[in-house]
Design an enzyme around this catalytic site. Structure first.
Site, PDB file in Angstrom:
ATOM      1  N   HIS A  18       0.837  -1.202   0.000  1.00 60.58           N
ATOM      2  CA  HIS A  18       0.000   0.000   0.000  1.00 60.58           C
ATOM      3  C   HIS A  18       0.874   1.256   0.000  1.00 60.58           C
ATOM      4  O   HIS A  18       0.597   2.218  -0.731  1.00 60.58           O
ATOM      5  CB  HIS A  18      -0.910   0.022   1.234  1.00 60.58           C
ATOM      6  CG  HIS A  18      -1.903  -1.089   1.287  1.00 60.58           C
ATOM      7  ND1 HIS A  18      -2.077  -1.868   2.407  1.00 60.58           N
ATOM      8  CD2 HIS A  18      -2.779  -1.558   0.366  1.00 60.58           C
ATOM      9  CE1 HIS A  18      -3.029  -2.768   2.170  1.00 60.58           C
ATOM     10  NE2 HIS A  18      -3.464  -2.599   0.930  1.00 60.58           N
ATOM     11  N   LYS A  42     -16.818  -6.870   7.111  1.00 61.36           N
ATOM     12  CA  LYS A  42     -15.551  -7.300   7.706  1.00 61.36           C
ATOM     13  C   LYS A  42     -15.445  -6.797   9.144  1.00 61.36           C
ATOM     14  O   LYS A  42     -15.804  -5.669   9.445  1.00 61.36           O
ATOM     15  CB  LYS A  42     -14.354  -6.708   6.935  1.00 61.36           C
ATOM     16  CG  LYS A  42     -14.137  -7.259   5.549  1.00 61.36           C
ATOM     17  CD  LYS A  42     -12.882  -6.637   4.956  1.00 61.36           C
ATOM     18  CE  LYS A  42     -12.593  -7.123   3.565  1.00 61.36           C
ATOM     19  NZ  LYS A  42     -11.395  -6.478   3.003  1.00 61.36           N
ATOM     20  N   ARG A  91      -2.398  -6.558  -7.774  1.00 61.09           N
ATOM     21  CA  ARG A  91      -1.335  -7.552  -7.647  1.00 61.09           C
ATOM     22  C   ARG A  91      -1.377  -8.576  -8.774  1.00 61.09           C
ATOM     23  O   ARG A  91      -0.353  -9.144  -9.131  1.00 61.09           O
ATOM     24  CB  ARG A  91      -1.463  -8.300  -6.318  1.00 61.09           C
ATOM     25  CG  ARG A  91      -1.173  -7.444  -5.107  1.00 61.09           C
ATOM     26  CD  ARG A  91      -1.505  -8.162  -3.837  1.00 61.09           C
ATOM     27  NE  ARG A  91      -2.954  -8.392  -3.831  1.00 61.09           N
ATOM     28  CZ  ARG A  91      -3.610  -9.058  -2.922  1.00 61.09           C
ATOM     29  NH1 ARG A  91      -2.965  -9.621  -1.931  1.00 61.09           N
ATOM     30  NH2 ARG A  91      -4.909  -9.203  -2.978  1.00 61.09           N
ATOM     31  N   SER A 129      -2.840  -8.270   3.172  1.00 67.36           N
ATOM     32  CA  SER A 129      -3.202  -7.964   4.558  1.00 67.36           C
ATOM     33  C   SER A 129      -3.695  -9.214   5.277  1.00 67.36           C
ATOM     34  O   SER A 129      -3.420  -9.401   6.466  1.00 67.36           O
ATOM     35  CB  SER A 129      -4.281  -6.875   4.595  1.00 67.36           C
ATOM     36  OG  SER A 129      -3.773  -5.655   4.137  1.00 67.36           O
TER      37      SER A 129
END
Length: 155
Positions: A18, A42, A91, A129
């Site tokens: 990040h 979440k 990614r 993460s």
């Protein structure tokens, strides 16, 4: 008119990947706002207040980067802060397939909002993460993946 980019995410935690996107984004935009959103689906691993404090320290010498929190739609928050761009890191191709409909939805809500994708630097693309949380949760050292130290979990 300033080119303000919003870099939204849950950032739980905010990784070196990040950080790489923000630093590269500052080259492209006049200002980058790291926007820590509340994702109702979440449960956070790190309290949002702790993440804001950690990131304020990480970016203390970067006046064109600020850290904010928000609730609700990203596209609405972008309008509120005057951001015309959303900055997103990719990614891999599944990330793109995940991000594409979100970009379309954001543009529907805020027609002037453009999403800009930056490919993650190769050395940083293999970590997420989720992986960092799992390593930390079980007592592993995650210092190599983060731009700040995480305290060990209380036993």
């Amino acid at each position: 008119m300033s080119r303000i980019a919003l870099f939204p995410g849950s950032f739980d935690p905010f990784t070196n990947g990040h950080l790489d996107i923000v630093r590269r984004g500052v080259v492209l935009f006049d200002e980058v706002i790291v926007a820590i959103g509340t994702n109702s689906s979440k449960q956070r691993y790190l309290p949002i207040e702790q993440m804001v404090a950690l990131l304020a320290e990480v970016f203390r010498n970067e006046p064109r980067v600020s850290v904010r929190t928000f609730k609700g739609l990203t596209a609405e928050f972008a309008r509120e802060v005057g951001a015309r761009f959303l900055l997103r890191g990719l990614r891999n191709s599944p990330d793109f397939e995940y991000e594409k409909p979100i970009a379309y939805g954001n543009q529907h809500v805020n027609p002037g909002l453009e999403t800009v994708f930056l490919l993650t630097s190769p050395a940083l693309g293999a970590i997420s993460s989720t992986i960092i949380r799992d390593i930390h949760r079980y007592g592993g050292n995650v210092d190599a993946f983060l731009p700040y130290p995480l305290p060990p979990l209380a036993s």
